[in-house]
Design an enzyme around this catalytic site. Structure first.
Site, short mmCIF file in Angstrom:
data_model
loop_
_atom_site.label_atom_id
_atom_site.label_comp_id
_atom_site.label_asym_id
_atom_site.label_seq_id
_atom_site.Cartn_x
_atom_site.Cartn_y
_atom_site.Cartn_z
N SER A 118 0.70 -1.23 -0.11
CA SER A 118 -0.29 -0.09 -0.05
C SER A 118 1.16 1.36 0.27
CB SER A 118 -1.06 -0.23 0.86
OG SER A 118 -0.07 -0.52 2.80
N GLY A 155 -1.86 -4.67 1.40
CA GLY A 155 -1.53 -5.25 1.95
C GLY A 155 -1.03 -6.71 2.14
N ASN A 163 4.60 -5.34 6.11
CA ASN A 163 3.62 -6.11 6.79
C ASN A 163 3.70 -7.33 7.03
OD1 ASN A 163 0.49 -4.48 4.78
ND2 ASN A 163 1.18 -4.90 3.31
N ASP A 179 -4.90 7.39 9.68
CA ASP A 179 -3.89 6.06 9.90
C ASP A 179 -2.50 5.28 11.06
OD1 ASP A 179 -2.64 6.22 8.04
OD2 ASP A 179 -3.45 4.21 7.25
N HIS A 195 0.08 5.03 6.14
CA HIS A 195 0.44 5.55 5.00
C HIS A 195 0.74 6.76 4.72
CE1 HIS A 195 -1.60 1.62 4.91
NE2 HIS A 195 -1.62 1.75 4.00
#
Length: 203
Positions: free
Chosen positions: A30, A67, A96, A177, A180
């Site tokens: 991502s 992801g 991840n 979040d 990002h």
């Protein structure tokens, strides 16, 4: 066919081959897929602009998936290599794996396998590393980052040590979040990646 026509024909073929742009495949998660950004704000798109400004005719293909883990990227890579036939691969995976607390050793095996697969198809590889926040513990965060260094050394590929270098400690450059980067941070990522990519392109 007259000699002049033959020469013109051969010259046209040479020009056609020279005009074919090399391909750069961005293989990431991502952080490269543009999560939370508007179209054309992601750093791979900005990299395309940077290449043109620097005089490179290369085409950037962003096949990143939000992801994605190194295991998932490894399972998909062969098909992508056959489809896109990249001259260069920017490998940006592993974040991840770390966020899920997966074993760095397995991440390293997957990264090495992807590098070897890409090299086997004739591509040059730039490995992009990642770092984890301190709440994952000093032992794990250190081992996680060292894995990228070890893979780059053993596979003899250039390494960008940290994709978010220079702004990871600036919350205003991250989306709500906290993971990002924002649109404003994307040019900074391009600069970081460019440091490793430029030498690879010229080499």
């Amino acid at each position: 066919m007259p000699l002049r026509s033959i020469v013109t024909f051969l010259f046209a073929i040479l020009l056609s081959g020279a005009a074919q742009a090399a391909t750069i495949l961005v293989w990431g998660d991502s952080l490269s897929a543009g999560y939370g950004l508007r179209p054309k704000e992601d750093w791979p798109t900005l990299l395309q602009t940077r290449l043109a400004r620097e005089g490179f005719r290369h085409t950037v293909i962003n096949a990143s998936v939000s992801g994605e883990t190194t295991a998932g990227g490894r399972s998909r890579l062969t098909a992508a290599l056959d489809r896109h036939k990249p001259d260069f691969l920017i490998l940006e995976l592993g974040a991840n794996d770390g966020l899920r607390g997966l074993q760095p050793a397995l991440m390293g095996e997957n990264l090495s396998a992807m590098i070897q697969a890409a090299r086997g198809k004739g591509a040059k590889i730039l490995l992009v590393g990642m770092q984890l926040p301190p709440n994952y513990g000093p032992a794990y965060t250190r081992r996680f980052h060292e894995t990228f260094v070890e893979v780059a050394r053993s596979e003899k590929v250039p390494l960008v040590p940290f994709l978010l270098d220079g702004f990871a400690d600036k919350p205003e450059l991250f989306q709500p979040d906290g993971i990002h980067p924002t649109a404003e941070a994307q040019p900074l990522i391009v600069e970081t990646v460019w440091k490793g990519l430029r030498a690879l392109l010229k080499g």
